[in-house]
Write an enzyme that holds these catalytic residues in place. Structure first.
Site, mmCIF file in Angstrom:
data_model
loop_
_atom_site.group_PDB
_atom_site.id
_atom_site.type_symbol
_atom_site.label_atom_id
_atom_site.label_comp_id
_atom_site.label_asym_id
_atom_site.label_seq_id
_atom_site.Cartn_x
_atom_site.Cartn_y
_atom_site.Cartn_z
ATOM 1 N N ASP A 271 45.353 26.418 14.361
ATOM 2 C CA ASP A 271 45.260 27.860 14.589
ATOM 3 C C ASP A 271 46.613 28.463 14.964
ATOM 4 O O ASP A 271 46.830 28.891 16.101
ATOM 5 C CB ASP A 271 44.221 28.208 15.656
ATOM 6 C CG ASP A 271 43.634 29.601 15.410
ATOM 7 O OD1 ASP A 271 43.428 29.961 14.239
ATOM 8 O OD2 ASP A 271 43.395 30.333 16.389
ATOM 9 N N HIS B 173 40.070 30.207 19.577
ATOM 10 C CA HIS B 173 41.422 29.697 19.359
ATOM 11 C C HIS B 173 41.494 28.201 19.669
ATOM 12 O O HIS B 173 42.037 27.411 18.895
ATOM 13 C CB HIS B 173 42.371 30.487 20.254
ATOM 14 C CG HIS B 173 43.809 30.399 19.896
ATOM 15 N ND1 HIS B 173 44.282 30.485 18.601
ATOM 16 C CD2 HIS B 173 44.916 30.265 20.681
ATOM 17 C CE1 HIS B 173 45.596 30.410 18.593
ATOM 18 N NE2 HIS B 173 46.006 30.260 19.843
ATOM 19 N N SER C 106 48.926 26.680 18.014
ATOM 20 C CA SER C 106 49.259 28.083 18.241
ATOM 21 C C SER C 106 50.759 28.339 18.075
ATOM 22 O O SER C 106 51.295 28.178 16.985
ATOM 23 C CB SER C 106 48.754 28.510 19.627
ATOM 24 O OG SER C 106 48.866 29.898 19.797
#
Length: 451
Positions: free
Chosen positions: A182, A252, A158
């Protein structure tokens, strides 16, 4: 006095042993810290095969303070993302130990939880630059002491993906590899390359997208960008807000779970390079000749086997679908069907493979397929598990319309070809499929002639 003379050395030895066994843990904060705000502190926790379960905090100025830190070994940095509740990532221990099991390396957990734990996401985004500066300085110190930048691998999750990019850019793209799981989308989407991860940040950048419609980044960022299930709506993740926190983070977080599975080699997720998810599902991207004998790239830790080809191609998008839970990977087949009905029919196919007491299922229902007389219909069939030796095949045709009369699909030839394994294709000739009725048969090796 006599007793004290003997006890003192013993106590000193005990203290030294306790110090040697002390483990440094990832910072564990609470939602309280997120609300009041925290100031960035970056801690670097070392794990090796000598201390695989006991973290040792590295000094930013004295690399010899932890004897286990051997710069002749490759080093992998794990960089977490936004932590709104302040808790440690649930996947951190598993990822760390699997990396060490795969290779004799230094695994350094970049703990910037002070800075990532904040209800104000914008503040955490701001801290990514500061965390990157801190990590860059440390890696430069490693280089000064003999470490090779090409042997450094950064795994960023992330926000951590963009931190990796910032570090790589400051080091002029000389870092060996960046794996972005991601990468965060909010506050990075639409930004120039200097403000986000891009392919020039390392010698090789591989990216996985699992939540492009919410928390993740939608567009390609690396030399190869994998889109699991199209990059959205991961199987098994809740679809309604009534599921609580899992609704927001499941898609996610799936990126990390998929990467972990690639490390433990439970199975392989073979991805098909394609220009869009629609073309992938429509079976228009099943030719992987550009990758030579290695075939289509496998997602995950071992994608470096395709690195030279992928870097030469500059930017590649690749797609694969998964199951709801581990083992996530599916088996890709090409299904070719030729019918001899006079009329054109539209419908959906469910096909099953049977062998050694197991059954694998592939449902091709993303849209109605067109079946026309003497014209080969080519479909991508993705089975939920591998059947090494197929003994029987079951197939069902349906139109999805319960109000109309039921059709019969007269199949002149059915051909099933595994996309990765070099087995001879399986065929069946002259089959009558009654709508919504499963037909089972024994396949035979395909004849050499083509229709």
């Amino acid at each position: 006095m006599f007793l004290w003379q003997y006890l003192t050395p013993l106590l000193l030895i005990t203290v030294q042993v306790c110090k040697a066994q002390t483990c440094d843990e990832f910072t564990d904060l609470s939602i309280h810290h997120s609300f009041i705000g925290t100031s960035l502190k970056t801690r670097l926790l070392l794990y090796t095969r000598q201390n695989s379960t006991c973290g040792k905090q590295l000094s930013h100025s004295n690399l010899s303070s932890v004897p286990e830190f051997n710069l002749s070994r490759p080093t992998t940095f794990i960089i977490h993302g936004y932590r709104p509740t302040g808790s440690p990532p649930m996947w951190l221990k598993n990822l760390t130990q699997l990396l060490i099991a795969r290779k004799d390396m230094n695994v350094v957990v970049v703990d910037w939880n002070y800075g990532a734990a904040n209800v104000n996401y914008l503040k955490s985004v701001e801290n990514t630059r500061k965390a990157a500066d801190n990590l860059t300085t440390f890696i430069e110190l490693m280089q000064e002491n003999g470490a090779s930048l090409s042997s450094i691998h950064m795994i960023g999750v992330s926000l951590g993906a963009h931190i990796s990019g910032f570090v790589g850019a400051k080091l002029n793209g000389t870092v060996g590899r960046i794996t972005a799981l991601d990468p965060a989308g909010p506050m990075f989407t639409g930004r120039p390359t200097d403000d986000r991860l891009d392919p020039t940040d390392a010698q090789f950048v591989d990216v996985l997208h699992t939540d492009i419609d919410a928390l993740g980044f939608r567009k390609p960022l690396g030399h190869i960008d994998f889109f699991a299930n199209g990059g959205t709506d991961q199987p098994g993740c809740p679809r309604t807000i009534f599921s609580g926190g899992a609704y927001f983070k499941c898609d996610h977080q799936r990126s990390v779970l998929l990467f972990i599975e690639s490390l433990n080699r439970t199975c392989e997720s073979r991805a098909l390079p394609c220009s869009s998810y629609k073309d992938f599902l429509d079976g228009r991207c099943m030719d992987c000749h550009q990758f030579g004998a290695a075939g289509c790239p496998v997602f995950g830790y071992d994608v470096t086997d395709w690195q030279d080809v992928l870097v030469g191609l500059h930017q590649t998008m690749a797609y694969f679908n998964t199951n709801e839970k581990s083992p996530f990977c599916r088996e890709n087949y090409r299904l070719d069907i030729v019918i001899w009905n006079q009329d054109t029919h539209w419908g959906y196919i469910t096909i099953k493979l049977h062998g050694h007491g197991k059954e694998a299922v592939a449902t091709i229902n993303h849209k109605a397929s067109k079946f026309r007389r003497y014209t080969e219909t080519q479909l991508l069939a993705q089975f939920d598990k591998d059947i090494p030796s197929v003994k029987k095949i079951s197939i069902k045709f349906s139109t999805g319309n319960a109000l109309k009369q039921k059709y019969k699909l007269r199949v002149l030839r059915l051909r099933l070809t595994h996309l990765e394994q070099k087995h001879r294709p399986l065929c069946r000739y002259d089959i009558l499929l009654e709508e919504n009725t499963e037909t089972t048969f024994r396949p035979i090796p395909c004849e050499d002639s083509n229709f």
